[in-house]
Scaffold this active site. Sequence first.
Site, PDB file in Angstrom:
ATOM      1  N   LYS A  33       7.802   0.532  16.175  1.00  0.00           N
ATOM      2  CA  LYS A  33       6.474   0.842  16.729  1.00  0.00           C
ATOM      3  C   LYS A  33       6.649   1.480  18.103  1.00  0.00           C
ATOM      4  CE  LYS A  33       3.416  -2.136  14.265  1.00  0.00           C
ATOM      5  NZ  LYS A  33       2.725  -1.199  13.388  1.00  0.00           N
ATOM      6  N   HIS A  36       7.502  -2.314   2.513  1.00  0.00           N
ATOM      7  CA  HIS A  36       7.303  -0.879   2.299  1.00  0.00           C
ATOM      8  C   HIS A  36       8.627  -0.120   2.148  1.00  0.00           C
ATOM      9  CE1 HIS A  36       3.402  -2.099   3.391  1.00  0.00           C
ATOM     10  NE2 HIS A  36       3.495  -1.939   4.684  1.00  0.00           N
ATOM     11  N   LYS A  66       0.617   5.515  -2.073  1.00  0.00           N
ATOM     12  CA  LYS A  66       0.696   6.846  -1.450  1.00  0.00           C
ATOM     13  C   LYS A  66       1.190   7.861  -2.470  1.00  0.00           C
ATOM     14  CE  LYS A  66       1.726   5.009   3.159  1.00  0.00           C
ATOM     15  NZ  LYS A  66       0.601   5.340   3.996  1.00  0.00           N
ATOM     16  N   HIS A 112       0.821  -1.220   0.000  1.00  0.00           N
ATOM     17  CA  HIS A 112       0.000   0.000   0.000  1.00  0.00           C
ATOM     18  C   HIS A 112       0.854   1.269   0.000  1.00  0.00           C
ATOM     19  CE1 HIS A 112       0.496  -0.056   4.417  1.00  0.00           C
ATOM     20  NE2 HIS A 112       0.164   1.218   4.386  1.00  0.00           N
TER      21      HIS A 112
HETATM   22  C1  BG6 Z   1       1.150  -2.274   7.499  1.00  0.00           C
HETATM   23  C2  BG6 Z   1       1.727  -2.943   8.705  1.00  0.00           C
HETATM   24  O1  BG6 Z   1       1.569  -2.913   6.330  1.00  0.00           O
HETATM   25  O2  BG6 Z   1       1.585  -0.923   7.449  1.00  0.00           O
HETATM   26  C3  BG6 Z   1       1.345  -2.205   9.981  1.00  0.00           C
HETATM   27  O3  BG6 Z   1       1.258  -4.287   8.788  1.00  0.00           O
HETATM   28  C4  BG6 Z   1       1.753  -0.764   9.867  1.00  0.00           C
HETATM   29  O4  BG6 Z   1       1.945  -2.795  11.111  1.00  0.00           O
HETATM   30  C5  BG6 Z   1       1.199  -0.152   8.576  1.00  0.00           C
HETATM   31  O5  BG6 Z   1       1.246  -0.061  10.994  1.00  0.00           O
HETATM   32  C6  BG6 Z   1       1.731   1.251   8.370  1.00  0.00           C
HETATM   33  O6  BG6 Z   1       1.056   1.831   7.307  1.00  0.00           O
HETATM   34  P1  BG6 Z   1       0.899   3.417   7.210  1.00  0.00           P
HETATM   35  O7  BG6 Z   1       0.237   3.633   5.893  1.00  0.00           O
HETATM   36  O8  BG6 Z   1       0.106   3.854   8.394  1.00  0.00           O
HETATM   37  O9  BG6 Z   1       2.304   3.950   7.274  1.00  0.00           O
END
Ligand code: BG6
Length: 660
Positions: free
Chosen positions: A366, A264, A206, A202
């Site tokens: 985290k 990511h 962005k 995802h």
């Molecule tokens: C997800 C993870 O892929 O991405 C989560 O499993 C994480 O643990 C999240 O919090 C973060 O996404 P974003 O878009 O909030 O940075």
Amino acid sequence: MVIPGKSEASSSVSEFVNPLSEPCVMVIFGASGDLTKRLLVPSLYNLACDDLLSPNFAVLGTGRSKLSNEAFRSSMASETTGLRAFHTRHEFDEVVSDDLLSRFFFESANIDIESFKGLKKTVQALDKKYQAGGNILFYFAMAPRFFGALCENLYKAGFQEGSGWKRIIVEKPFGTNLQSALALNQEILQYWKEEQIYRVDHYLGKETVQNLLAFRFSNGMFEPLWNKHHIDNIQFNVCEAVDVQGRGGYYDQSGVLRDMMQNHMFQMLSYICMEPPGSFEADSIRNEKAKLLESVRIYTDDEVPENVVRGQYGPAYDAHGGVVQSGYREEADVDPQSKTETFAAAKLHIDNLRWQGVPIYLRSGKALWKRSTEIVIEFKKPPETLFKGTGVQNLTSNRLVFHIQPFQGIDLLFQAKTPGPTMQLQGVDMSFNYGEAFKSSRYTGYEVMLYACSRGDATLFSRGDLVEAAWRIAQPLLDHWEVASAPEFPNYTRNSWGPKSAYELLEKDGRRWFEVVTPDVLEESPLFEGADPLLLSAVILALRPMTVAPGETIIRQGEVSTEMYFICRGEVDVLDLKGEIVNQLQDGQFFGEVALLLTTARTADVRAKTLCDLFVLNQNDFKRILRDHPQFAKKILQVAKDRYDLALSVNEFMTPRSDA
Ligand code: BG6
């Protein structure tokens, strides 16, 4: 690649009209889960609001629960757990929402051939009703252990037959290590072709991540500098303020390397460091990304501890040592002896001609003090000898900062001569703020992916070989951690900047992490809450870093000093006249802000309890900022009166101190 968002975009955007998504029936597996409500439905709604969703479109939700079409629709629309709660538009449009949800259907199904044959009949009926041309988009919003069986049973139920395209969107995580990712790819590709598989990351949805490519390749001035000759190091920083949020069961089997870095962060790394693609075609870009990831050095077991550190958060304590928030090991569904890392920092090397010798630092965790993702490109410094004999002591490097979220923008930091007869420099900033430049609605990031998939554009999705290349980099780390004894976990407190070892990783290279203070972080101080963005960015630039050893006094009672301190890392004790500790402050908190307003003797001692990294804001810098932006002075003086009971006149307040 075409990016939706035409209706609320600023008028400077070209008049190019985006075509509609292609007709299709979208079958969502795991439709009663969180992802569907929070992200998929709001994304479809955004596409519909922007007139980008084909009228020849329907959704068939499926899962084990028994739901009527009406019950499914009303749960998707719900004010508390559905579209009305999770939409991202400025205003909610009932007409668009009703029309969209009228095209939603539900059918209960198990993952087996018989159930899927039943689903196929329903899909055929919907295809006929909505004239979707036989196109089917399968969305796997389920745990990865089901992906193989879903692919097999869909194929065996005959879904691959007939006219129209069939595409599958697979959610992350894609495998849990190299071996399982290879096996999963093999299992899926036994039934479906690579070009039918759309692996979601995802972050690629962005806007600010997509802009990395646009920035690099549409602005000719940066490309000649984008290499080892001009760039000293690159830092990727993904801080999350949230903890595992009730996902302990999943997270304890995962950890930050699998959860954030392997996917990511490596995606962003490849966008920043890849070679220019031949075109913006999906495979042209994905080939370059794959080449880049294949050039990242794969560590031997001995190299892992030298280059990678990990952490796990412990509880947060109050001033009396009482636990105010529990640590990771106390989270639900987490092993009380867990060795899982909730934080990691790594130094990577890219062994190619462009990046040889340039360290790439990555850091994510985290329960940190702020939520923010940024990429910092630090350029090499010019020789300082040129300034010998002037008032300039040392030069700071130029930095290009990509703010990915929540603040979205780009900063270019450089030095400028301060006005006056002598040569003195001050850090200044050229700043681009997405929110100000483009007035479009906020997106979830998923609409662009659904739209692109429907149009057969795989640019924003990961390819099998890319996923495997990313796991190849991560695998030695996982292997090493599996057998090596874990550091003393927990090794960082909740809401802090992470473990000390992350700082040491860079210090041994003679570098520091660039702690990026964003406006929302500064706004945590009562003095700056709700302040104008222009004022906040001027203040951010004026902040100077400072490190204080444990036991050192930062503020002394009776002494006149004129600074406000902002704690990045560490803890301080505030002591009263009798030397008793009256307060303890830590990462993310401020102290001494009254000194920005008034020059008086300090009324308490503040002493570093641990090694502290601080940002300091000087009263004179603050006044200079207010002189440059007089429109804000009145508001600050009002804050001084309301919050600190200080009655100051504008004139008295704005006059620079004579000893400055
Ligand atoms: C997800 C993870 O892929 O991405 C989560 O499993 C994480 O643990 C999240 O919090 C973060 O996404 P974003 O878009 O909030 O940075």
